[in-house]
Design a protein around this motif. Structure first.
Motif, PDB file in Angstrom:
ATOM      1  N   GLY A   1       0.814  -1.210   0.000  1.00 42.01           N
ATOM      2  CA  GLY A   1       0.000   0.000   0.000  1.00 42.01           C
ATOM      3  C   GLY A   1       0.846   1.258   0.000  1.00 42.01           C
ATOM      4  O   GLY A   1       0.544   2.221  -0.718  1.00 42.01           O
ATOM      5  N   TYR A   2       1.919   1.279   0.782  1.00 40.19           N
ATOM      6  CA  TYR A   2       2.791   2.454   0.811  1.00 40.19           C
ATOM      7  C   TYR A   2       3.567   2.599  -0.504  1.00 40.19           C
ATOM      8  O   TYR A   2       3.820   3.712  -0.967  1.00 40.19           O
ATOM      9  N   ARG A   3       3.937   1.474  -1.114  1.00 40.01           N
ATOM     10  CA  ARG A   3       4.661   1.546  -2.390  1.00 40.01           C
ATOM     11  C   ARG A   3       3.811   2.189  -3.473  1.00 40.01           C
ATOM     12  O   ARG A   3       4.327   2.892  -4.346  1.00 40.01           O
ATOM     13  N   SER A   4       2.511   1.941  -3.428  1.00 43.91           N
ATOM     14  CA  SER A   4       1.627   2.494  -4.459  1.00 43.91           C
ATOM     15  C   SER A   4       1.197   3.922  -4.144  1.00 43.91           C
ATOM     16  O   SER A   4       0.469   4.542  -4.931  1.00 43.91           O
ATOM     17  N   SER A   5       1.619   4.461  -3.000  1.00 45.93           N
ATOM     18  CA  SER A   5       1.247   5.825  -2.619  1.00 45.93           C
ATOM     19  C   SER A   5       2.330   6.810  -3.032  1.00 45.93           C
ATOM     20  O   SER A   5       3.513   6.457  -3.116  1.00 45.93           O
ATOM     21  N   ASN A   6       1.900   8.034  -3.294  1.00 48.29           N
ATOM     22  CA  ASN A   6       2.851   9.112  -3.545  1.00 48.29           C
ATOM     23  C   ASN A   6       3.309   9.646  -2.198  1.00 48.29           C
ATOM     24  O   ASN A   6       2.538  10.255  -1.461  1.00 48.29           O
ATOM     25  N   LEU A   7       4.562   9.412  -1.847  1.00 50.85           N
ATOM     26  CA  LEU A   7       5.044   9.726  -0.505  1.00 50.85           C
ATOM     27  C   LEU A   7       5.557  11.155  -0.381  1.00 50.85           C
ATOM     28  O   LEU A   7       5.962  11.567   0.706  1.00 50.85           O
ATOM     29  N   ARG A   8       5.542  11.931  -1.455  1.00 52.99           N
ATOM     30  CA  ARG A   8       6.126  13.278  -1.392  1.00 52.99           C
ATOM     31  C   ARG A   8       5.083  14.377  -1.519  1.00 52.99           C
ATOM     32  O   ARG A   8       4.785  15.069  -0.559  1.00 52.99           O
ATOM     33  N   VAL A   9       4.511  14.539  -2.692  1.00 52.58           N
ATOM     34  CA  VAL A   9       3.576  15.643  -2.928  1.00 52.58           C
ATOM     35  C   VAL A   9       2.284  15.085  -3.523  1.00 52.58           C
ATOM     36  O   VAL A   9       2.329  14.229  -4.403  1.00 52.58           O
ATOM     37  N   ILE A  10       1.151  15.551  -3.021  1.00 47.88           N
ATOM     38  CA  ILE A  10      -0.135  15.231  -3.640  1.00 47.88           C
ATOM     39  C   ILE A  10      -0.320  16.226  -4.786  1.00 47.88           C
ATOM     40  O   ILE A  10      -0.607  17.405  -4.562  1.00 47.88           O
ATOM     41  N   ALA A  11      -0.147  15.769  -5.999  1.00 42.39           N
ATOM     42  CA  ALA A  11      -0.124  16.678  -7.161  1.00 42.39           C
ATOM     43  C   ALA A  11      -1.534  17.070  -7.591  1.00 42.39           C
ATOM     44  O   ALA A  11      -1.961  16.863  -8.738  1.00 42.39           O
ATOM     45  N   GLU A  12      -2.277  17.637  -6.647  1.00 49.03           N
ATOM     46  CA  GLU A  12      -3.615  18.138  -6.915  1.00 49.03           C
ATOM     47  C   GLU A  12      -3.814  19.416  -6.112  1.00 49.03           C
ATOM     48  O   GLU A  12      -3.134  19.652  -5.124  1.00 49.03           O
ATOM     49  N   THR A  13      -4.738  20.256  -6.527  1.00 50.67           N
ATOM     50  CA  THR A  13      -4.999  21.580  -5.945  1.00 50.67           C
ATOM     51  C   THR A  13      -3.677  22.291  -5.646  1.00 50.67           C
ATOM     52  O   THR A  13      -2.869  22.490  -6.539  1.00 50.67           O
ATOM     53  N   ASP A  14      -3.416  22.661  -4.376  1.00 52.52           N
ATOM     54  CA  ASP A  14      -2.232  23.473  -4.078  1.00 52.52           C
ATOM     55  C   ASP A  14      -0.927  22.707  -4.222  1.00 52.52           C
ATOM     56  O   ASP A  14       0.142  23.305  -4.112  1.00 52.52           O
ATOM     57  N   GLY A  15      -0.986  21.404  -4.492  1.00 56.04           N
ATOM     58  CA  GLY A  15       0.221  20.641  -4.777  1.00 56.04           C
ATOM     59  C   GLY A  15       0.551  20.574  -6.252  1.00 56.04           C
ATOM     60  O   GLY A  15       1.510  19.915  -6.659  1.00 56.04           O
ATOM     61  N   LEU A  16      -0.236  21.268  -7.075  1.00 54.31           N
ATOM     62  CA  LEU A  16      -0.061  21.268  -8.522  1.00 54.31           C
ATOM     63  C   LEU A  16       0.345  22.660  -8.968  1.00 54.31           C
ATOM     64  O   LEU A  16      -0.386  23.631  -8.748  1.00 54.31           O
ATOM     65  N   ALA A  17       1.498  22.799  -9.609  1.00 55.93           N
ATOM     66  CA  ALA A  17       2.025  24.108  -9.994  1.00 55.93           C
ATOM     67  C   ALA A  17       1.076  24.847 -10.920  1.00 55.93           C
ATOM     68  O   ALA A  17       0.886  26.068 -10.792  1.00 55.93           O
ATOM     69  N   SER A  18       0.440  24.122 -11.847  1.00 56.22           N
ATOM     70  CA  SER A  18      -0.453  24.791 -12.799  1.00 56.22           C
ATOM     71  C   SER A  18      -1.680  25.368 -12.093  1.00 56.22           C
ATOM     72  O   SER A  18      -2.199  26.418 -12.500  1.00 56.22           O
ATOM     73  N   PHE A  19      -2.157  24.713 -11.031  1.00 54.28           N
ATOM     74  CA  PHE A  19      -3.298  25.244 -10.278  1.00 54.28           C
ATOM     75  C   PHE A  19      -2.888  26.505  -9.515  1.00 54.28           C
ATOM     76  O   PHE A  19      -3.634  27.488  -9.475  1.00 54.28           O
ATOM     77  N   ASN A  20      -1.715  26.499  -8.915  1.00 55.98           N
ATOM     78  CA  ASN A  20      -1.236  27.684  -8.206  1.00 55.98           C
ATOM     79  C   ASN A  20      -1.044  28.860  -9.172  1.00 55.98           C
ATOM     80  O   ASN A  20      -1.366  30.010  -8.843  1.00 55.98           O
TER      81      ASN A  20
END
Length: 501
Positions: free
Chosen positions: A377-396
């Protein structure tokens, strides 16, 4: 009360020391869970923007603005997306962070960790009445290091505070004292659960049903508990003005939705061990834990019916009847009891082994299998940044651009209006994937100025992109980046759309 003499005082101290030593493993586990969670907090939040409305409510409380004046505009055509206001207890819990640190999402996620650790403590204290210290510690270890709860700490939602209040209520209700002061305390905790999530009212219903089944009447204690909870809920209702729309706009259960929810939540519970993996290991874990849960239920049933079981049954009924499916997160209050049954089943089977060594081997084997599932389960998770909303540069970048080229009172239509309102400080509403006439009628009603398309969103790709293509005469592209297209609405005139070749 008698004062212990000199010979009794050392015995009291030894007893106290022995009591603390019995719980050292549990305390160490709670500290490890807290450390692990805090050091792995991730930047970003998911597209599911419930978190944004909670924070907007908290900011209003902190600054003295009206609670419902968030900028989020409710769309009655899409009630499942979310009501205009949420219950106030979780926003109140966020107020200290908003007051002292502003929009500090890391601090808010730390607060989530605190409530999860407190929930584990309440679960541990409750289970000590049902099982051994070792088994109770094993339950909180399985819960504390589970990838689902680990991911939940990065969601600024009411799930973990509700888990804490739910099990705090269960623990307090299991105590023997029935003094009026404890009744007032219990009623207040019941309110905190219902004021955090509306479905928490099932705790009050479970308590009243248990009192009627066991005492054949409503005692003064039960009446004080109920009156305290209902009185606080009434005070909450008077303090927060009613607004258009509520949770009950989407409450249209059918037989098909109930059957579908039963199947869906059963599958969701099984994903607790290894997510959506369909590997041989996942099926092995599900098979073993299911057998152990059945054995544990058989062993636990001999203790007789308790308040917790009745409350959990009513809670599950509420979850299943509610048409909107929320996945595993709605089952969080049930999962500790589920894990307890598994540990109880393991203990019962292990008791048939002739030596402590074999019993230890059986427990270690189960922990090894569960740990392997957690590792997957941890291997399949993104352990650094949630690349959505404020974790996505294009959204910011989009939010900064919106604040530059639009006015404070410009109204937006998009798929995630609450996130846009929080980060770009603009009023927004969710669009409904409806007929063109209904779409434009709602846009005109709220005086929408802009339409935002997120090409990462499945619904935007399926509905909004074709809709934009057929509505070109009414729209003007004013900003675009790798993920987002922002259009100014030039006209609400449906005739222009119909004339578009």
């Amino acid at each position: 009360m008698a004062v212990p003499n000199g010979s009794e005082e050392p015995q009291c101290r030894r007893a106290c020391g022995d009591s603390w030593r019995r719980h050292c493993a549990a305390i160490a586990l709670l500290v490890c869970v807290a450390g692990f969670y805090v050091t792995t907090i991730r930047q970003g939040n998911t597209w599911g923007d419930d978190f944004a409305l909670y924070i907007l409510h908290a900011q209003n409380i902190a600054t003295g603005k009206p609670y419902a004046d968030t900028g989020y505009i409710y769309n009655p055509a899409d009630p499942i997306y979310g009501p205009p206001t949420y219950p106030p207890i979780f926003p109140l819990l966020l107020v200290p962070v908003c007051h002292f640190a502003g929009l500090n999402l890391w601090a808010m996620k730390c607060e989530q960790v605190v409530f999860f650790v407190l929930a584990l403590l309440m679960i541990y204290l409750y289970l000590l009445q049902c099982t051994t210290v070792v088994n109770a510690s094993l339950v909180i270890a399985v819960l504390g290091f589970n990838p689902n709860f680990w991911a939940a700490k990065d969601n600024i939602l009411s799930d973990l505070p509700f888990l804490f209040f739910f099990w705090m209520a269960a623990w307090l209700a299991s105590r023997q004292s029935r003094h009026w002061s404890r009744a007032a305390l219990l009623g207040s905790v019941f309110y905190l659960a219902a004021g955090t999530r509306t479905i928490g009212i099932t705790i009050v219903a479970g308590f009243l049903l248990y009192e009627l089944l066991t005492r054949r009447k409503l005692t003064a204690f039960a009446l004080i508990v109920t009156a305290t909870c209902i009185g606080l809920l009434a005070l909450q209702s008077r303090s927060i003005p009613s607004s258009q729309g509520s949770y009950f706009d989407s409450f249209r259960p059918t037989l098909a939705s109930v059957v579908g929810n039963t199947v869906s939540y059963t599958r969701a519970l099984l994903t607790f061990w290894m997510g959506n993996s369909k590997s041989a290991l996942a099926f092995t874990i599900v098979a073993i834990t299911s057998v152990l849960a059945v054995v544990g239920l058989y062993a636990h049933a001999k203790r007789g019916l308790a308040l917790l079981e009745i409350t959990l049954a009513l809670y599950l009924c509420g979850v299943i009847i509610w048409p909107a499916r929320q996945g595993l997160r709605l089952l969080y209050p049930v999962i500790p009891f589920y894990v307890y049954l598994i540990v109880t089943g393991l203990a019962l089977l292990a008791s048939h082994f002739s030596t402590p060594y074999l019993r230890a081997v059986g427990t270690a084997a189960l922990l090894l299998i569960v740990s392997a599932g957690y590792a997957g389960g941890y291997r399949s998770s993104n352990l650094r940044v949630i690349a959505e909303t404020d974790g996505l540069a294009s959204f910011n970048d989009l939010c900064r651009r919106v604040q530059t080229i639009t006015h404070d009172d410009d109204v937006f239509l998009c798929r995630r209006p609450r996130a846009l309102t929080l980060f770009a400080r603009r009023p927004a509403a969710v669009y409904d994937a409806a007929k063109s006439a209904d779409w434009w009628r709602f846009a005109e009603k709220i005086h929408a100025s802009y339409l935002l398309c997120n090409r990462r969103e499945a619904q935007d790709a399926e509905f909004l992109l074709p809709f934009i293509d057929e509505s070109k005469p009414n729209l003007e592209l004013v900003y675009q980046n790798i993920d987002f297209d922002l259009y100014r609405i030039r006209s609400y005139d449906l005739a222009l759309v119909n004339r578009n070749p």
